[in-house]
Design a protein around this motif. Sequence first.
Motif, PDB file in Angstrom:
ATOM      1  N   TYR A  62     -10.405   6.962  34.712  1.00  0.00           N
ATOM      2  CA  TYR A  62     -10.576   7.902  33.613  1.00  0.00           C
ATOM      3  C   TYR A  62      -9.238   7.561  32.916  1.00  0.00           C
ATOM      4  O   TYR A  62      -9.201   8.017  31.643  1.00  0.00           O
ATOM      5  N   LEU A  63      -7.861   6.583  33.667  1.00  0.00           N
ATOM      6  CA  LEU A  63      -7.358   5.453  32.518  1.00  0.00           C
ATOM      7  C   LEU A  63      -7.717   5.069  31.309  1.00  0.00           C
ATOM      8  O   LEU A  63      -7.818   5.597  30.265  1.00  0.00           O
ATOM      9  N   ILE A  64      -8.519   3.979  31.027  1.00  0.00           N
ATOM     10  CA  ILE A  64      -9.200   3.307  29.549  1.00  0.00           C
ATOM     11  C   ILE A  64     -10.286   5.204  29.375  1.00  0.00           C
ATOM     12  O   ILE A  64      -9.631   4.406  27.533  1.00  0.00           O
ATOM     13  N   PRO A  65     -10.834   5.612  29.336  1.00  0.00           N
ATOM     14  CA  PRO A  65     -11.361   6.068  28.794  1.00  0.00           C
ATOM     15  C   PRO A  65     -10.615   7.366  27.591  1.00  0.00           C
ATOM     16  O   PRO A  65     -10.941   7.022  26.906  1.00  0.00           O
ATOM     17  N   THR A  66     -10.222   7.816  28.387  1.00  0.00           N
ATOM     18  CA  THR A  66      -8.613   8.606  28.220  1.00  0.00           C
ATOM     19  C   THR A  66      -7.910   7.762  27.044  1.00  0.00           C
ATOM     20  O   THR A  66      -7.148   8.669  25.970  1.00  0.00           O
ATOM     21  N   ILE A  67      -7.365   6.536  27.576  1.00  0.00           N
ATOM     22  CA  ILE A  67      -6.290   5.922  26.713  1.00  0.00           C
ATOM     23  C   ILE A  67      -7.146   5.804  24.869  1.00  0.00           C
ATOM     24  O   ILE A  67      -6.664   6.036  23.693  1.00  0.00           O
ATOM     25  N   SER A  68      -8.923   5.375  25.498  1.00  0.00           N
ATOM     26  CA  SER A  68      -9.019   4.999  24.317  1.00  0.00           C
ATOM     27  C   SER A  68      -9.634   6.812  23.244  1.00  0.00           C
ATOM     28  O   SER A  68      -8.995   6.762  22.269  1.00  0.00           O
ATOM     29  N   ARG A  69      -9.870   7.461  24.096  1.00  0.00           N
ATOM     30  CA  ARG A  69      -9.853   8.984  22.656  1.00  0.00           C
ATOM     31  C   ARG A  69      -8.633   9.156  22.182  1.00  0.00           C
ATOM     32  O   ARG A  69      -8.654   9.665  21.096  1.00  0.00           O
ATOM     33  N   ASP A  70      -7.560   8.979  22.992  1.00  0.00           N
ATOM     34  CA  ASP A  70      -6.008   9.186  22.358  1.00  0.00           C
ATOM     35  C   ASP A  70      -5.927   7.838  21.381  1.00  0.00           C
ATOM     36  O   ASP A  70      -5.541   8.821  20.034  1.00  0.00           O
ATOM     37  N   LEU A  71      -5.977   6.987  21.436  1.00  0.00           N
ATOM     38  CA  LEU A  71      -5.913   6.217  20.992  1.00  0.00           C
ATOM     39  C   LEU A  71      -6.514   6.004  18.869  1.00  0.00           C
ATOM     40  O   LEU A  71      -5.895   6.157  18.430  1.00  0.00           O
ATOM     41  N   LYS A  72      -7.544   6.396  19.566  1.00  0.00           N
ATOM     42  CA  LYS A  72      -9.306   6.201  17.970  1.00  0.00           C
ATOM     43  C   LYS A  72      -8.440   7.547  16.965  1.00  0.00           C
ATOM     44  O   LYS A  72      -8.362   7.589  16.104  1.00  0.00           O
ATOM     45  N   LYS A  73      -7.841   8.906  18.272  1.00  0.00           N
ATOM     46  CA  LYS A  73      -8.016   9.917  17.903  1.00  0.00           C
ATOM     47  C   LYS A  73      -6.402  10.418  16.523  1.00  0.00           C
ATOM     48  O   LYS A  73      -5.994  10.517  15.839  1.00  0.00           O
ATOM     49  N   GLU A  74      -5.460   8.937  16.913  1.00  0.00           N
ATOM     50  CA  GLU A  74      -4.073   9.208  16.551  1.00  0.00           C
ATOM     51  C   GLU A  74      -3.958   8.458  15.157  1.00  0.00           C
ATOM     52  O   GLU A  74      -3.567   8.364  14.526  1.00  0.00           O
ATOM     53  N   PHE A  75      -5.178   6.810  15.255  1.00  0.00           N
ATOM     54  CA  PHE A  75      -5.152   6.130  14.566  1.00  0.00           C
ATOM     55  C   PHE A  75      -6.390   5.701  14.419  1.00  0.00           C
ATOM     56  O   PHE A  75      -7.093   4.407  14.241  1.00  0.00           O
ATOM     57  N   PRO A  76      -7.139   7.059  13.329  1.00  0.00           N
ATOM     58  CA  PRO A  76      -8.614   6.335  13.208  1.00  0.00           C
ATOM     59  C   PRO A  76      -9.383   5.648  12.260  1.00  0.00           C
ATOM     60  O   PRO A  76      -9.955   4.302  12.104  1.00  0.00           O
ATOM     61  N   GLU A  77      -8.187   4.635  11.526  1.00  0.00           N
ATOM     62  CA  GLU A  77      -8.225   3.867  10.375  1.00  0.00           C
ATOM     63  C   GLU A  77      -8.152   2.196  11.150  1.00  0.00           C
ATOM     64  O   GLU A  77      -8.155   1.564  10.733  1.00  0.00           O
ATOM     65  N   MET A  78      -8.052   2.343  12.232  1.00  0.00           N
ATOM     66  CA  MET A  78      -7.277   1.548  13.544  1.00  0.00           C
ATOM     67  C   MET A  78      -8.554   0.682  14.362  1.00  0.00           C
ATOM     68  O   MET A  78      -8.986   2.334  14.922  1.00  0.00           O
ATOM     69  N   ALA A  79      -9.309  -0.470  14.069  1.00  0.00           N
ATOM     70  CA  ALA A  79     -10.615  -0.346  15.558  1.00  0.00           C
ATOM     71  C   ALA A  79      -9.441  -1.000  16.845  1.00  0.00           C
ATOM     72  O   ALA A  79      -8.670  -1.378  16.408  1.00  0.00           O
ATOM     73  N   GLY A  80     -10.011  -1.155  17.039  1.00  0.00           N
ATOM     74  CA  GLY A  80      -9.717  -2.077  18.411  1.00  0.00           C
ATOM     75  C   GLY A  80      -9.773  -1.239  19.632  1.00  0.00           C
ATOM     76  O   GLY A  80      -8.900  -2.297  20.886  1.00  0.00           O
ATOM     77  N   PHE A  81     -10.182   0.176  20.129  1.00  0.00           N
ATOM     78  CA  PHE A  81      -9.218   0.865  20.878  1.00  0.00           C
ATOM     79  C   PHE A  81     -10.921   1.423  21.452  1.00  0.00           C
ATOM     80  O   PHE A  81     -10.754   2.340  22.417  1.00  0.00           O
ATOM     81  N   SER A  82     -11.743   0.985  21.507  1.00  0.00           N
ATOM     82  CA  SER A  82     -13.348   1.308  22.143  1.00  0.00           C
ATOM     83  C   SER A  82     -13.190   0.896  23.631  1.00  0.00           C
ATOM     84  O   SER A  82     -12.140   0.584  24.202  1.00  0.00           O
ATOM     85  N   ILE A  83     -13.539   1.038  24.510  1.00  0.00           N
ATOM     86  CA  ILE A  83     -13.452   1.657  25.878  1.00  0.00           C
ATOM     87  C   ILE A  83     -13.331  -0.070  26.082  1.00  0.00           C
ATOM     88  O   ILE A  83     -12.455  -0.778  27.076  1.00  0.00           O
ATOM     89  N   ALA A  84     -14.576  -0.850  25.618  1.00  0.00           N
ATOM     90  CA  ALA A  84     -14.768  -1.846  26.014  1.00  0.00           C
ATOM     91  C   ALA A  84     -14.066  -2.969  25.535  1.00  0.00           C
ATOM     92  O   ALA A  84     -13.646  -3.927  26.112  1.00  0.00           O
ATOM     93  N   ASN A  85     -13.209  -2.837  25.100  1.00  0.00           N
ATOM     94  CA  ASN A  85     -12.543  -3.849  23.747  1.00  0.00           C
ATOM     95  C   ASN A  85     -11.004  -3.749  24.495  1.00  0.00           C
ATOM     96  O   ASN A  85     -10.477  -4.349  25.320  1.00  0.00           O
ATOM     97  N   LEU A  86     -10.625  -2.184  24.950  1.00  0.00           N
ATOM     98  CA  LEU A  86      -9.436  -1.843  26.020  1.00  0.00           C
ATOM     99  C   LEU A  86      -9.992  -2.845  27.533  1.00  0.00           C
ATOM    100  O   LEU A  86      -9.112  -3.333  28.086  1.00  0.00           O
ATOM    101  N   LYS A  87     -10.971  -3.005  27.978  1.00  0.00           N
ATOM    102  CA  LYS A  87     -11.204  -3.451  29.001  1.00  0.00           C
ATOM    103  C   LYS A  87     -10.515  -5.127  29.010  1.00  0.00           C
ATOM    104  O   LYS A  87      -9.982  -5.575  29.574  1.00  0.00           O
ATOM    105  N   ASN A  88     -11.384  -5.346  27.781  1.00  0.00           N
ATOM    106  CA  ASN A  88     -11.033  -7.051  27.900  1.00  0.00           C
ATOM    107  C   ASN A  88      -9.503  -7.143  27.247  1.00  0.00           C
ATOM    108  O   ASN A  88      -9.571  -8.031  27.840  1.00  0.00           O
ATOM    109  N   ILE A  89      -9.239  -6.589  26.126  1.00  0.00           N
ATOM    110  CA  ILE A  89      -7.666  -6.243  26.332  1.00  0.00           C
ATOM    111  C   ILE A  89      -6.691  -6.529  27.770  1.00  0.00           C
ATOM    112  O   ILE A  89      -5.990  -7.184  28.513  1.00  0.00           O
TER     113      ILE A  89
END
Length: 106
Positions: A62-89
């Motif tokens: 649940y960690l990465i999907p939750t991080i993804s959701r929260d970061l995309k909500k807080e920084f909607p103009e910023m790309a790079g917070f998808s689940i796949a990208n966070l796993k890659n990071i």
Amino acid sequence: MEKSTALLQPTDYKDWIGSIKTKIKQSQLKASVKVNYELLNLYWELGKEIVIKEEQSNWGDYLIPTISRDLKKEFPEMAGFSIANLKNIRFWYKFYTSEFGLQAVS
């Protein structure tokens, strides 16, 4: 000769405007490099934080999907917070901090 005519002599003006264009392009390149450096640093730190949190918590999958959701909500103009990208990071950080990542060169 009138001032405006003297100022716009073809070779003088072309050389002058050429040097200004060069300065602008150099400045743009420096800014781009700085932004890319900061973004890589952000991703490195984010990967580190994810790895640490995974090791210290029992949040599991649940960690990465939750991080993804929260970061995309807080920084909607910023790309790079998808689940796949966070796993890659996370993978990038783990790879380069493992014994298989960066190797000392003799």
